[in-house]
Design an enzyme around this catalytic site. Structure first.
Site, PDB file in Angstrom:
ATOM      1  CB  THR A   6      -2.547   3.290   5.815  1.00  0.00           C
ATOM      2  OG1 THR A   6      -2.224   4.567   5.254  1.00  0.00           O
ATOM      3  CG2 THR A   6      -3.023   2.340   4.723  1.00  0.00           C
ATOM      4  CB  ILE A  32       2.807  -0.457  10.475  1.00  0.00           C
ATOM      5  CG1 ILE A  32       3.528  -0.136  11.774  1.00  0.00           C
ATOM      6  CG2 ILE A  32       3.667  -1.363   9.604  1.00  0.00           C
ATOM      7  CD1 ILE A  32       4.831   0.660  11.594  1.00  0.00           C
ATOM      8  CG  HIS A  33       1.217   4.155   6.247  1.00  0.00           C
ATOM      9  ND1 HIS A  33       0.114   4.960   6.368  1.00  0.00           N
ATOM     10  CD2 HIS A  33       2.230   4.797   6.868  1.00  0.00           C
ATOM     11  CE1 HIS A  33       0.437   6.062   7.018  1.00  0.00           C
ATOM     12  NE2 HIS A  33       1.711   5.992   7.337  1.00  0.00           N
ATOM     13  CG  ASP A  34       3.945  -0.575   3.155  1.00  0.00           C
ATOM     14  OD1 ASP A  34       3.256   0.277   2.573  1.00  0.00           O
ATOM     15  OD2 ASP A  34       5.185  -0.563   3.133  1.00  0.00           O
TER      16      ASP A  34
END
Length: 312
Positions: free
Chosen positions: A190, A233-235
């Site tokens: 991520t 934007i990890h998620d």
């Protein structure tokens, strides 16, 4: 056929981008949102989730969940996400959520949708750990359980070895890794899940709903997620792989979560070399196709904006 997904989330700007892209993507049917404390308080994350729905014109049930970690004290991140846990011009949602707890909602949706359902937990895992305690067969009932969290073979982002979601509630993360055989999407991939600055500028130029999305994407310059190519934007990496399974590459490992309270508290202990001689208990994401990721997010955000603008 669109894939049914229940998101357990703590919006949060990166959660907001992911949720908007999921709501707007033709390949995803968002059947419910459950909220948890994390980036901010659960009161704020619940309001933010409902505001994201209202901004886009979507009617999706929301269930409020846990207000604190199972064991540890809550640590929030408004300095990254803004006052109240989110930036941008969002409507204040009318009405209120019902009395159903998020853990009950997770179990109910699992029983209702069965093998058609994917659970995507992208905040601290408190709600999901409780749902597993209530229904130990949960992993067998649903199609898959994605988790955004941890740093299996990478450095952490809140301590040298721990990622924010797992560090926020290590006990819950430990229960989920032990019992849920999760698809684990952590900082190993991520960190590279960036949105280019030029794309953010194009959203700002469009204004309206996409202008609000641009506000979500504008991270403080000193945030660890602000990289040369754009913010991580990890998620949304979880969403991208649900939509396009060629986005992430995985390897199966045996993992444990450190809950000892020491300097590695909340870290993932990933047995990369089979030292423990234990069967794998997690599919760990190790590589990402960044362009596929960006394409999924862009398509979803475009659909979200189009849906919102169609109501005007």
């Amino acid at each position: 056929m669109a894939r049914k997904v229940l998101f357990d989330t703590d919006p949060g700007c990166d959660d907001a981008v992911m949720l908007a892209a999921a709501l707007g993507h033709d390949a995803i049917d968002v059947v419910g949102l459950t909220t948890v404390c994390g980036n901010t308080t659960v009161e704020n994350t619940t309001r933010n989730a409902r505001a994201i729905l209202e901004l886009g014109g979507y009617d999706v049930p929301v269930a409020r969940g846990c207000a604190r970690p199972l064991v540890d004290e809550l640590t929030t991140a408004e300095w990254i996400h803004g006052a109240g846990g989110i930036r941008g011009d969002l409507p204040y949602p009318s009405g209120d959520v019902g009395d159903e707890h998020a853990a009950d909602a997770i179990v109910r949706h699992a029983r209702e949708h069965g093998g058609d359902l994917t659970i995507a937990a992208v905040g601290p895992l408190t709600n999901l750990a409780l749902a597993l305690a209530m229904e130990p067969a949960l992993p067998d009932i649903v199609d898959d359980i994605y988790v955004m969290g941890g740093a299996a073979l990478a450095a952490g982002n809140v301590t040298p070895v721990a990622e924010a979601n797992f560090h926020n509630d290590p006990a819950a993360a430990s229960r989920v890794v032990q019992d849920a055989s999760p698809t684990l999407v952590g900082l190993d991939v991520t960190n590279d899940a960036t949105i280019p600055f030029e794309r953010i500028e194009s959203y700002e130029a469009r204004g309206g709903v996409l202008g609000t999305v641009a506000d979500w994407l504008r991270y403080p310059a000193d945030a660890l997620d602000a990289r040369e190519t754009g913010p991580s934007i990890h998620d949304a990496a979880v969403l991208a792989d649900i939509v396009d399974p060629d986005t992430l590459d995985f390897a199966d490992y045996y993992c444990e979560i450190d809950t000892t309270g020491g300097p590695s508290h909340g870290s993932v202990v990933c047995d990369q070399h089979g030292v423990y001689d234990e069967a794998p208990n997690a599919a760990v994401a190790l590589d990402i196709d960044v362009e596929r990721y960006r394409d999924v997010v862009a398509a979803g955000l475009s659909g979200y904006a189009t849906h919102a603008e169609a109501r005007e």
